[in-house]
Every structure is written in C-alpha cells, then in structure tokens.
Design a protein around this motif. Structure first.
Motif, PDB file in Angstrom:
ATOM      1  N   VAL A  67      75.156 -39.472  -9.856  1.00  0.00           N
ATOM      2  CA  VAL A  67      75.570 -39.496  -8.456  1.00  0.00           C
ATOM      3  C   VAL A  67      75.699 -38.104  -7.852  1.00  0.00           C
ATOM      4  N   ASN A  68      75.724 -37.048  -8.665  1.00  0.00           N
ATOM      5  CA  ASN A  68      75.695 -35.687  -8.112  1.00  0.00           C
ATOM      6  C   ASN A  68      74.225 -35.306  -7.922  1.00  0.00           C
ATOM      7  N   THR A  69      73.556 -36.079  -7.083  1.00  0.00           N
ATOM      8  CA  THR A  69      72.107 -36.057  -6.933  1.00  0.00           C
ATOM      9  C   THR A  69      71.550 -34.733  -6.432  1.00  0.00           C
ATOM     10  N   ASP A  70      72.328 -33.972  -5.672  1.00  0.00           N
ATOM     11  CA  ASP A  70      71.807 -32.728  -5.113  1.00  0.00           C
ATOM     12  C   ASP A  70      72.245 -31.487  -5.892  1.00  0.00           C
ATOM     13  N   SER A  71      72.776 -31.670  -7.113  1.00  0.00           N
ATOM     14  CA  SER A  71      73.190 -30.502  -7.895  1.00  0.00           C
ATOM     15  C   SER A  71      73.060 -30.729  -9.390  1.00  0.00           C
ATOM     16  N   THR A  72      72.017 -31.391  -9.824  1.00  0.00           N
ATOM     17  CA  THR A  72      71.878 -31.668 -11.254  1.00  0.00           C
ATOM     18  C   THR A  72      71.640 -30.412 -12.079  1.00  0.00           C
ATOM     19  N   PHE A  73      71.452 -29.268 -11.447  1.00  0.00           N
ATOM     20  CA  PHE A  73      71.266 -27.995 -12.144  1.00  0.00           C
ATOM     21  C   PHE A  73      72.604 -27.349 -12.505  1.00  0.00           C
ATOM     22  N   ALA A  74      73.720 -27.797 -11.915  1.00  0.00           N
ATOM     23  CA  ALA A  74      75.040 -27.206 -12.119  1.00  0.00           C
ATOM     24  C   ALA A  74      75.953 -28.199 -12.832  1.00  0.00           C
ATOM     25  N   ASP A  75      77.047 -27.705 -13.390  1.00  0.00           N
ATOM     26  CA  ASP A  75      78.005 -28.582 -14.057  1.00  0.00           C
ATOM     27  C   ASP A  75      78.844 -29.348 -13.042  1.00  0.00           C
ATOM     28  N   ALA A  76      79.028 -30.617 -13.307  1.00  0.00           N
ATOM     29  CA  ALA A  76      79.909 -31.490 -12.531  1.00  0.00           C
ATOM     30  C   ALA A  76      80.842 -32.163 -13.536  1.00  0.00           C
ATOM     31  N   SER A  77      82.132 -32.290 -13.193  1.00  0.00           N
ATOM     32  CA  SER A  77      83.082 -32.869 -14.143  1.00  0.00           C
ATOM     33  C   SER A  77      84.281 -33.468 -13.420  1.00  0.00           C
ATOM     34  N   LYS A  78      85.124 -34.140 -14.179  1.00  0.00           N
ATOM     35  CA  LYS A  78      86.388 -34.713 -13.711  1.00  0.00           C
ATOM     36  C   LYS A  78      86.211 -35.704 -12.564  1.00  0.00           C
ATOM     37  N   PRO A  79      85.434 -36.775 -12.760  1.00  0.00           N
ATOM     38  CA  PRO A  79      85.250 -37.726 -11.666  1.00  0.00           C
ATOM     39  C   PRO A  79      86.521 -38.513 -11.352  1.00  0.00           C
ATOM     40  N   ALA A  80      86.611 -38.939 -10.103  1.00  0.00           N
ATOM     41  CA  ALA A  80      87.626 -39.884  -9.630  1.00  0.00           C
ATOM     42  C   ALA A  80      86.867 -40.960  -8.874  1.00  0.00           C
ATOM     43  N   ILE A  81      87.345 -42.199  -8.911  1.00  0.00           N
ATOM     44  CA  ILE A  81      86.581 -43.304  -8.330  1.00  0.00           C
ATOM     45  C   ILE A  81      87.516 -44.319  -7.673  1.00  0.00           C
ATOM     46  N   ASP A  82      87.027 -44.951  -6.595  1.00  0.00           N
ATOM     47  CA  ASP A  82      87.727 -46.063  -5.971  1.00  0.00           C
ATOM     48  C   ASP A  82      86.675 -47.005  -5.389  1.00  0.00           C
ATOM     49  N   ALA A  83      87.042 -48.283  -5.257  1.00  0.00           N
ATOM     50  CA  ALA A  83      86.088 -49.281  -4.759  1.00  0.00           C
ATOM     51  C   ALA A  83      86.812 -50.329  -3.921  1.00  0.00           C
ATOM     52  N   ARG A  84      86.072 -50.844  -2.936  1.00  0.00           N
ATOM     53  CA  ARG A  84      86.531 -51.970  -2.128  1.00  0.00           C
ATOM     54  C   ARG A  84      85.291 -52.721  -1.645  1.00  0.00           C
ATOM     55  N   ASP A  85      85.311 -54.033  -1.831  1.00  0.00           N
ATOM     56  CA  ASP A  85      84.159 -54.863  -1.487  1.00  0.00           C
ATOM     57  C   ASP A  85      82.920 -54.282  -2.170  1.00  0.00           C
ATOM     58  N   ASP A  86      81.858 -53.961  -1.407  1.00  0.00           N
ATOM     59  CA  ASP A  86      80.645 -53.385  -1.999  1.00  0.00           C
ATOM     60  C   ASP A  86      80.584 -51.862  -1.880  1.00  0.00           C
ATOM     61  N   ARG A  87      81.662 -51.234  -1.403  1.00  0.00           N
ATOM     62  CA  ARG A  87      81.695 -49.776  -1.266  1.00  0.00           C
ATOM     63  C   ARG A  87      82.400 -49.169  -2.477  1.00  0.00           C
ATOM     64  N   VAL A  88      81.791 -48.129  -3.021  1.00  0.00           N
ATOM     65  CA  VAL A  88      82.402 -47.360  -4.105  1.00  0.00           C
ATOM     66  C   VAL A  88      82.234 -45.885  -3.763  1.00  0.00           C
ATOM     67  N   VAL A  89      83.276 -45.094  -3.992  1.00  0.00           N
ATOM     68  CA  VAL A  89      83.265 -43.668  -3.691  1.00  0.00           C
ATOM     69  C   VAL A  89      83.685 -42.902  -4.950  1.00  0.00           C
ATOM     70  N   ASP A 109      76.281 -50.391  -1.382  1.00  0.00           N
ATOM     71  CA  ASP A 109      75.660 -51.607  -1.912  1.00  0.00           C
ATOM     72  C   ASP A 109      76.046 -51.837  -3.376  1.00  0.00           C
ATOM     73  N   ALA A 110      77.331 -51.657  -3.660  1.00  0.00           N
ATOM     74  CA  ALA A 110      77.912 -51.952  -4.979  1.00  0.00           C
ATOM     75  C   ALA A 110      77.315 -51.104  -6.097  1.00  0.00           C
ATOM     76  N   GLY A 111      77.015 -49.846  -5.796  1.00  0.00           N
ATOM     77  CA  GLY A 111      76.570 -48.907  -6.820  1.00  0.00           C
ATOM     78  C   GLY A 111      75.085 -48.837  -7.053  1.00  0.00           C
ATOM     79  N   VAL A 112      74.305 -49.638  -6.343  1.00  0.00           N
ATOM     80  CA  VAL A 112      72.851 -49.657  -6.566  1.00  0.00           C
ATOM     81  C   VAL A 112      72.204 -48.376  -6.053  1.00  0.00           C
ATOM     82  N   THR A 113      72.523 -47.955  -4.826  1.00  0.00           N
ATOM     83  CA  THR A 113      71.978 -46.712  -4.278  1.00  0.00           C
ATOM     84  C   THR A 113      73.118 -45.816  -3.822  1.00  0.00           C
ATOM     85  N   TRP A 114      72.859 -44.506  -3.808  1.00  0.00           N
ATOM     86  CA  TRP A 114      73.859 -43.489  -3.461  1.00  0.00           C
ATOM     87  C   TRP A 114      73.265 -42.550  -2.429  1.00  0.00           C
ATOM     88  N   LEU A 115      74.126 -41.846  -1.706  1.00  0.00           N
ATOM     89  CA  LEU A 115      73.655 -40.859  -0.731  1.00  0.00           C
ATOM     90  C   LEU A 115      72.916 -39.732  -1.442  1.00  0.00           C
TER      91      LEU A 115
END
Length: 189
Positions: A67-89, A109-115
């Motif tokens: 989901v860190n689609t625009d920075s796969t060259f850098a380190d990403a860590s410590k995710p936090a998540i929340d969901a309601r209906d078909d929205r997940v952030v 769309d319930a995790g199928v596609t991301w920004l």
C-alpha cells in the motif's frame, strides 16, 4: 473440530514480517504488517471478505498488497489500520524523504484497490527533517480520517494529530502548529 491456519504471505524463508495490526468491519477483515522480505521494508495489507475464511491473493498466492505504492524504494514501518463498511485506511512511518514522515493510504472497495499517491500526514515542518513515528488512525464521522503520531519536531517528544475531511485525500497543511495534543508539556517561556 480442527483448526485451520492460513499463511498471509507466500512461502518466505526466514524473518519476513513485523508490526502486525488488524481491523474488521462486518464480514471484511484486514491485516497490515511491515513486510521485510525485500531490501526496502514495505507496508502490506491482506484482506478477507468472508470473515477470514479466504484471503486476498497476489500473483496467485495468498499475500497482502503493497500500500506504500509511491515509495517502495524507501523503508516503511509501524502500520496503523482502521475500517468501516468497505473503506479501510492505513497509516505508517515512511523514510522516503529522510527521517520518518507519516503517510496514509486508503481503499474504498474493501482492500481490493488503493490510491496511487500516499499523502503526508505530519505537515507543518520540513519534509524528512524530524522523525514522526507510531501513527494511529481512525475513521470518523462521514469522510473524516483522524491520525495521531509521536513527533520530534519540538524540543521534547510530542503527540500531534491531523485530520482529513475527504477520506484521507487532503490533510491540514499545518498540523504541527494546529493539532498538538500534549499542550501541557510545552516549555515555559
């Protein structure tokens, strides 16, 4: 009765995941983690639309999507998540600009596609200059997304927040100056 176990990553040898978090909304279940199987750490999210009976696949095998689609060259860590209906952030700490900044992505769309672009949450200071860590995310009323973080842009560690009123697309431009949560720890003077 027998217990069923499903690996949410394909057969990866050795240490491959850290910082695992989970959210659920109705029949939808989401698991996010820091994926360490490649050179740069990534944030992956696996989803189930049937209460965990079956899980998302990538390339034909059970796995989470990056989901860190625009920075796969850098380190990403410590995710936090929340969901309601078909929205997940999902929010995380991201080193694409130097020290950790907090970034955000969502799926409607319930995790199928991301920004494709992941906006920066810790606004109001120089990009990548000070560390922002340990995000926490919450879906609020209507399209509000709320994010808190530990921030080191002040002389002491501080708790700062930001808010988006359009589901995480645009965040307040000066969150560091507006949404400080630990105002009682300000230095006198």
């Amino acid at each position: 009765s027998s217990a069923n176990t499903t690996a949410l990553q394909p057969g990866v040898s050795g240490y491959s995941a850290d910082d695992i978090v989970i959210a659920a909304a109705g029949a939808n279940v989401y698991v996010a983690w820091t994926d360490v199987r490649d050179d740069a750490k990534a944030i992956r999210v696996a989803y189930s639309h049937d209460r965990g009976l079956t899980w998302s696949t990538v390339g034909g095998v059970t796995d989470g999507v990056v989901v860190n689609t625009d920075s796969t060259f850098a380190d990403a860590s410590k995710p936090a998540i929340d969901a309601r209906d078909d929205r997940v952030v999902v929010g995380w700490s991201d080193t694409r600009s130097g020290k950790g900044d907090i970034r955000l992505n969502r799926s409607d769309d319930a995790g199928v596609t991301w920004l494709g672009a992941c906006p920066r949450v810790d606004t109001g200071d120089t990009l990548g200059f000070t560390s922002s860590l340990v995000p926490s995310v919450a879906l609020g009323w209507q399209d509000h997304v709320l994010v808190t973080r530990q921030d080191f842009s002040f002389p002491r560690s501080s708790i700062l927040a930001n808010v988006s009123m359009d589901a995480g697309g645009v965040l307040h431009a000066d969150a560091g100056g507006v949404y400080r949560m630990d105002a009682d720890t300000l230095d006198p003077g």
